[in-house]
Design an enzyme around this catalytic site. Structure first.
Site, PDB file in Angstrom:
ATOM      1  N   LYS A   1       0.643  -1.201   0.213  1.00  0.00           N
ATOM      2  CA  LYS A   1       0.113  -0.022  -0.031  1.00  0.00           C
ATOM      3  C   LYS A   1       1.005   1.304  -0.147  1.00  0.00           C
ATOM      4  O   LYS A   1       1.824   1.491   0.692  1.00  0.00           O
ATOM      5  CB  LYS A   1      -1.050   0.057   1.327  1.00  0.00           C
ATOM      6  CG  LYS A   1      -1.822  -1.114   1.372  1.00  0.00           C
ATOM      7  CD  LYS A   1      -2.668  -1.255   2.704  1.00  0.00           C
ATOM      8  CE  LYS A   1      -1.868  -1.692   3.752  1.00  0.00           C
ATOM      9  NZ  LYS A   1      -2.489  -2.040   5.065  1.00  0.00           N
TER      10      LYS A   1
ATOM     11  N   THR B 171      -7.725   9.358   7.942  1.00  0.00           N
ATOM     12  CA  THR B 171      -7.247   7.956   7.333  1.00  0.00           C
ATOM     13  C   THR B 171      -7.152   6.995   8.408  1.00  0.00           C
ATOM     14  O   THR B 171      -6.534   5.828   8.607  1.00  0.00           O
ATOM     15  CB  THR B 171      -5.993   8.115   6.522  1.00  0.00           C
ATOM     16  OG1 THR B 171      -4.924   8.609   7.390  1.00  0.00           O
ATOM     17  CG2 THR B 171      -6.210   9.150   5.413  1.00  0.00           C
TER      18      THR B 171
ATOM     19  N   GLY C 215      -7.543   3.789  10.281  1.00  0.00           N
ATOM     20  CA  GLY C 215      -8.292   2.497   9.978  1.00  0.00           C
ATOM     21  C   GLY C 215      -8.180   2.322   8.303  1.00  0.00           C
ATOM     22  O   GLY C 215      -8.979   1.149   8.154  1.00  0.00           O
ATOM     23  N   THR C 216      -7.497   2.816   7.550  1.00  0.00           N
ATOM     24  CA  THR C 216      -7.506   2.826   6.086  1.00  0.00           C
ATOM     25  C   THR C 216      -7.251   1.196   5.870  1.00  0.00           C
ATOM     26  O   THR C 216      -7.604   0.721   4.923  1.00  0.00           O
ATOM     27  CB  THR C 216      -6.865   3.788   5.234  1.00  0.00           C
ATOM     28  OG1 THR C 216      -5.570   3.966   5.906  1.00  0.00           O
ATOM     29  CG2 THR C 216      -7.543   4.993   5.133  1.00  0.00           C
ATOM     30  N   GLY C 217      -6.141   0.788   6.681  1.00  0.00           N
ATOM     31  CA  GLY C 217      -5.418  -0.750   6.274  1.00  0.00           C
ATOM     32  C   GLY C 217      -6.594  -1.533   6.641  1.00  0.00           C
ATOM     33  O   GLY C 217      -6.770  -2.613   5.931  1.00  0.00           O
ATOM     34  N   CYS C 218      -7.052  -1.569   7.836  1.00  0.00           N
ATOM     35  CA  CYS C 218      -7.967  -2.173   8.479  1.00  0.00           C
ATOM     36  C   CYS C 218      -9.250  -2.448   7.359  1.00  0.00           C
ATOM     37  O   CYS C 218      -9.694  -3.788   7.043  1.00  0.00           O
ATOM     38  CB  CYS C 218      -8.488  -2.345   9.572  1.00  0.00           C
ATOM     39  SG  CYS C 218      -7.056  -1.881  10.988  1.00  0.00           S
TER      40      CYS C 218
END
Ligand SMILES: Nc1ncnc2c1ncn2[C@@H]1O[C@H](COP(=O)(O)OP(=O)(O)OP(=O)(O)O)[C@@H](O)[C@H]1O
Ligand SMILES: Cc1ncc(CO)c(N)n1
Ligand SMILES: [Mg+2]
Length: 488
Positions: free
Chosen positions: A398, A429, A431-434
């Site tokens: 990412k 942003t 929690g974007t990865g979760c």
């Protein structure tokens, strides 16, 4: 035979003007190979002679019975219910699995008397009142339409989307859509609550019935089957990341979400103040509880802070042969807080990576996994290759936080594939990865292939960022509830 809802998903009806006997049976078999989940033999009046289109063949009771026996045998072979249209007596004589009757045919009660309780009875009901009555009188399912304009029944005026949805939502028995359905318009019926798609022409007019049916079956199953996903992750008290983000994301995708909690965090948009890990034993018990009851169609793994927790997850995933698995190797939160022990890293790499279908590191995590520094897009390509060559699982690297665009990189056996995205000027942003990894798991649970699941997830993330939710004093959470259209 007791009808299950999922058996109605790909409801194939034989065509009115087509071949007879073995030729018809061969075509039906192709549709069964392609994934038809139920077959209805429907023969009305006379049919065009396939050898001479100026002539017609009358469907005699003998011809009908002969065809019914041929197709019934096929359906048995493919373990798919076999229904006969209208002809209750023939269904009783040859012990078909069921009948489909119209409003003007024999009343349900009478058909029930002849056929008994174990035989499937479906009724055509194009109006809400008729559908409710069909349910009250004991129909096992209802066929409703026309949902689109159709050549098979020229006189049928299409129901509005709303009217069809109302029928689906008003009765507890399953509703099959019928009338003018094709591979390209079936998406329009998504989220109406239908149980299946009844199709004739679009399948039998195709030169390759098997492939056509399998494409239709893939779409139908995606829309009508319940799909389930499990998140194995930590709780974020502020609700924007971790378990809470995962469940919200699954819900937005209409996927039934389940959770096994690895840790509780005291966290908000400004940072993590405290972490309380669950015991490995208790994590194992949660996983046993889930896997021995509702099997997830996909698993997402997030925060796992210790070696022991990682080991128990690896052991249970192996025990239950869980797949596909989306592994977000959470090491550092957006806020900079470290979420994993030093010595847990070895366990993550050695025990968990081999079980992952795809891993989704951000740039700092990819630097740790590849032992390379990543400053440019070329560095991303190099590091992703290193990780792929070392661990053999697909990587979604990412670009979100560090490199100033929103392009992510997929590296798999086919090499590099960039997923480009518009950078959205939104400082929130958290929690974007979760959210991204749960969206990938949700799409995989619905049966999308991996690359398409990733592309769809990326578009979902962009939507959740574009909604410009602004909560909290730090980097705020996303708007998980954005509406997802099928064509996302
Ligand atoms: N401002 C933005 N505009 C568009 N896309 C973004 C933006 N910020 C992040 N993304 C996308 O969000 C996804 C998550 O990537 P990111 O690098 O933020 O993950 P992460 O660091 O693991 O997040 P987390 O903080 O939840 O751990 C990626 O697809 C990334 O491209
Ligand atoms: C619980 C939890 N998991 C993952 C992350 C990653 O952002 C976070 N901030 N909190
Ligand atoms: Mg992350």
């Amino acid at each position: 035979m007791k009808l299950t809802r999922s058996q109605l998903a790909v409801y194939v009806i034989t065509p009115p003007t087509y071949p007879t006997g073995q030729e018809l049976a061969d075509q039906v078999e192709q549709s069964l190979k392609g994934g038809a989940t139920i077959i209805q033999l429907r023969r009305k009046g006379s049919i065009i002679d396939p050898k001479d289109s100026t002539k017609t063949i009358t469907i005699t009771p003998e011809l009908m019975r002969e065809e019914a026996l041929l197709i019934q045998a096929l359906c048995k072979q493919y373990n798919v219910p076999f229904l006969i249209d209208d002809n209750v007596q023939l269904a009783a004589d040859i012990k078909a699995d069921g009948v489909h009757i119209g409003q003007d045919d024999m009343p349900i009660a009478e058909a029930r008397k002849i056929l008994g309780d174990d035989v499937i009875i479906g009724l055509t009901a194009n109006k809400l009142d008729d559908a409710i009555r069909a349910y009250e009188e004991g129909a096992d399912y209802v066929g409703s339409g026309a949902v689109f304009a159709t050549g098979t029944k020229n006189d049928a005026t299409p129901l509005s989307h709303k009217a069809f949805e109302t029928i689906c939502r008003s009765i507890p028995i399953p509703v099959v859509a019928i009338g003018g359905i094709t591979e390209s318009n079936m998406d329009q019926l998504d989220t109406t609550g239908l149980a299946g798609f009844a199709i004739i022409s679009d399948i039998f007019n195709d030169a390759d019935i098997e492939t056509k049916t399998s494409r239709i079956a893939q779409k139908a199953n995606r829309m009508v089957l319940p799909h389930t996903a499990l998140t194995i992750a930590g709780s974020d008290s502020s609700g924007g990341a971790g378990i809470q983000a995962d469940l919200k994301t699954m819900m937005a995708h209409h996927v039934y979400g389940m959770s096994a909690i690895t840790a509780l965090t005291a966290q908000n948009t400004t940072g993590v103040t405290s972490i309380f890990n669950t015991t490995p034993q208790f994590l194992g018990e949660q996983l046993d509880a889930v896997f021995t009851d509702i099997r997830p169609d996909a698993v997402k793994i997030g925060m796992l802070s210790t070696k022991e927790l990682i080991q128990v997850v690896a052991e249970k995933l192996r025990q239950y042969d869980a797949k596909p698995v989306v592994l977000d190797p959470v090491m550092v939160a957006t806020s900079g807080a470290r979420l994993i022990d030093e010595n847990a890293l070895d366990a993550l790499v050695n025990d968990l990576l081999p079980l992952a279908t795809v891993i989704t590191p951000n740039i700092p995590e990819a630097e740790i996994l590849s032992r390379e520094s990543i400053k440019t897009a070329a560095d991303m390509e190099h590091a992703a290759k290193t990780i792929f060559d070392t661990y053999g699982c697909t990587i979604l690297l990412k670009g979100g936080h560090t490199i100033n665009d929103a392009n992510d990189l997929v590296y798999d056996a086919n090499g590099i594939h960039w997923i480009t995205g518009q950078r959205i000027q939104n400082p929130n942003t958290h929690g974007t990865g979760c959210t991204l990894s749960s969206a990938i798991a949700s799409n995989l649970a619905k049966g999308y292939p991996l690359l398409e699941s990733i592309e769809r997830a990326k578009r979902y993330i962009s939507l959740t960022l574009s909604a410009m939710l602004d909560l909290g004093q730090g980097s705020g959470p996303l708007e998980h509830g954005v509406k997802i259209k099928n064509e996302l």
